[in-house]
Design an enzyme around this catalytic site. Structure first.
Site, mmCIF file in Angstrom:
data_model
loop_
_atom_site.group_PDB
_atom_site.id
_atom_site.type_symbol
_atom_site.label_atom_id
_atom_site.label_comp_id
_atom_site.label_asym_id
_atom_site.label_seq_id
_atom_site.Cartn_x
_atom_site.Cartn_y
_atom_site.Cartn_z
ATOM 1 N NE ARG A 75 -4.281 -1.276 -0.147
ATOM 2 C CZ ARG A 75 -4.418 -2.283 -1.003
ATOM 3 N NH1 ARG A 75 -3.388 -2.641 -1.757
ATOM 4 N NH2 ARG A 75 -5.569 -2.945 -1.105
ATOM 5 C CD GLU A 86 -2.528 3.744 -5.603
ATOM 6 O OE1 GLU A 86 -3.592 3.161 -5.940
ATOM 7 O OE2 GLU A 86 -1.558 3.142 -5.108
ATOM 8 C CG HIS A 134 -2.888 -0.351 -7.128
ATOM 9 N ND1 HIS A 134 -3.343 0.328 -6.035
ATOM 10 C CD2 HIS A 134 -2.791 -1.650 -6.732
ATOM 11 C CE1 HIS A 134 -3.512 -0.507 -5.016
ATOM 12 N NE2 HIS A 134 -3.179 -1.721 -5.421
#
Length: 324
Positions: A237, A266, A285
């Site tokens: 993360r 993000e 991601h």
């Protein structure tokens, strides 16, 4: 009468039909307040909630008094206020096992891409800079036989250790909340404290969930302890890392390179200094982002919700105490 659910993720037809065989399904694009208000009656009567990425918080739960189970199409759930669900006897289901191998592939790809400078040199070729035999300015570093340090020895850490140990003959160090006997037996992995791992590892791979304890676990102090030749990989993360400290470490040559699948914010800002560094491989991601695995995650989440609303929470339940 079938129980009703809210679906806030587009599913393939076969999975949607599977849901519709068990539930009355209301599909919505997101969980924004205006969406909830527009479908107030459906939210108020829904016993189930299924989707990904959206915030599930107390404010939403106040609009869903009948909710009994939420199913997220992910392994992580830092966007969900689990305590609020538990207090209301709502179980949270997730999809941990189906993405393990795919995420481990992504971590390995980041290790190889950063070490061998794959993205950097490919861009130089496309820019027309390959005009003669390449020299040291184009070289990377080896991966095989280098020491891998894994921070977080869960399912993905184990899958990564397997690839590194058997595929690349890499000694494996690991740091976790508790020792992992299987990792030590199968991969000859050595448990050590975080400082020791940072000082000895050639690759530091972070595969941690975001918790109060892990937020900004990696900052200036940790990067200063790493080898100047070390490569840092984050596939857990983003907020586990103080991104400004990472940027400074890269700019100051404290570490060699970084491969990043996750970020503090993000999508990553187009103004981020990380995007101007040739020794950074930044991807959006994509850890579990293959067609096969994303389908399997959605199928798992569908089955999880069906099971949960039938009182079956033996697997994939984040907060089984909520059912007590």
């Amino acid at each position: 009468m079938k129980p009703s659910i809210i679906l806030y993720k587009t599913l393939p037809d076969d999975l949607l039909h599977r849901l519709e065989a068990h539930f009355t399904v209301t599909q919505v694009p997101n969980l924004h307040p205006e969406t909830v208000a527009r479908h107030a009656q459906a939210f108020a009567s829904a016993q189930g909630l299924l989707g990904a990425s959206e915030t599930v918080n107390r404010a939403l739960l106040e609009k869903m008094p009948a909710l009994r189970a939420a199913s997220t199409i992910s392994v992580g759930y830092d966007n969900v206020e689990v305590d609020a669900l538990t207090a209301r006897k709502i179980v949270l289901m997730h999809t941990p096992a189906v993405l393990t191998e795919t995420v481990a592939d992504t971590v390995m790809a980041l290790m190889l891409a950063t070490a061998r400078r794959v993205v950097d040199v490919a861009e130089r070729v496309k820019a027309g800079e390959w005009t003669e035999s390449i020299g040291p300015a184009w070289f990377g570093v080896d991966v095989h036989h280098k020491t891998l340090g894994i921070v977080g020895m869960g399912r993905i850490g184990m899958a990564l250790a397997q690839r590194a140990h058997f595929g690349f003959t890499m000694p494996v160090l690991y740091h976790a909340r508790r020792r992992h006997q299987e990792a030590e037996d199968r991969f000859n992995a050595r448990y050590c404290d975080l400082d020791t791992l940072l000082q000895e590892a050639d690759f530091v791979c972070v595969i941690l969930p975001l918790t109060a304890e892990t937020r900004h676990l990696f900052g200036a102090t940790q990067f200063a302890r790493m080898k100047s030749s070390a490569i840092f990989i984050n596939a857990g993360r983003g907020p586990v890392v103080d991104e400004n400290a990472l940027i400074a470490a890269l700019q100051n040559g404290e570490i060699y390179a970084a491969g990043l699948d996750v970020f503090e914010q993000e999508p990553l800002s187009v103004d981020s200094p990380l995007l101007n560094m040739s020794n950074v491989v930044a991807v959006p991601h994509i850890g579990s982002a293959t067609h096969e695995t994303r389908y399997n995650m959605m199928a798992c989440a569908v089955d999880n919700l069906i099971d949960a609303l039938q009182g079956k929470i033996e697997k994939n339940c984040v907060n089984p105490q909520a059912a007590g």
